[in-house]
Design a protein around this motif. Structure first.
Motif: not given
Length: 65
Positions: A45-49, A25-30, A53-58, A37-40
């Protein structure tokens, strides 16, 4: 998931588990892509959308050998 309220300058942040649960729903990925993307990052840690999204896109656009 709560979002930004009108007239409020605070940005909602979410934990890894919430972002992974709503990956499609948020990023269009699995969920696995968001997990990768968030591994490591720090487990607490908390993230804003936008930052998530920038981490997922990268992660999704990285060069693969």
């Amino acid at each position: 998931m709560a979002g930004k309220k009108q007239g409020d300058d605070t940005v909602a942040t979410y934990g890894k588990d919430e972002l992974i649960a709503y990956a499609g729903e948020l990023f269009g990925v699995s969920p696995e892509a968001v997990q990768g993307a968030l591994h490591g990052t720090d487990g607490g840690e908390r993230f804003d959308i936008e930052s998530a999204k920038a981490l997922v896109d990268k992660f999704m656009n990285r060069k693969v050998n």
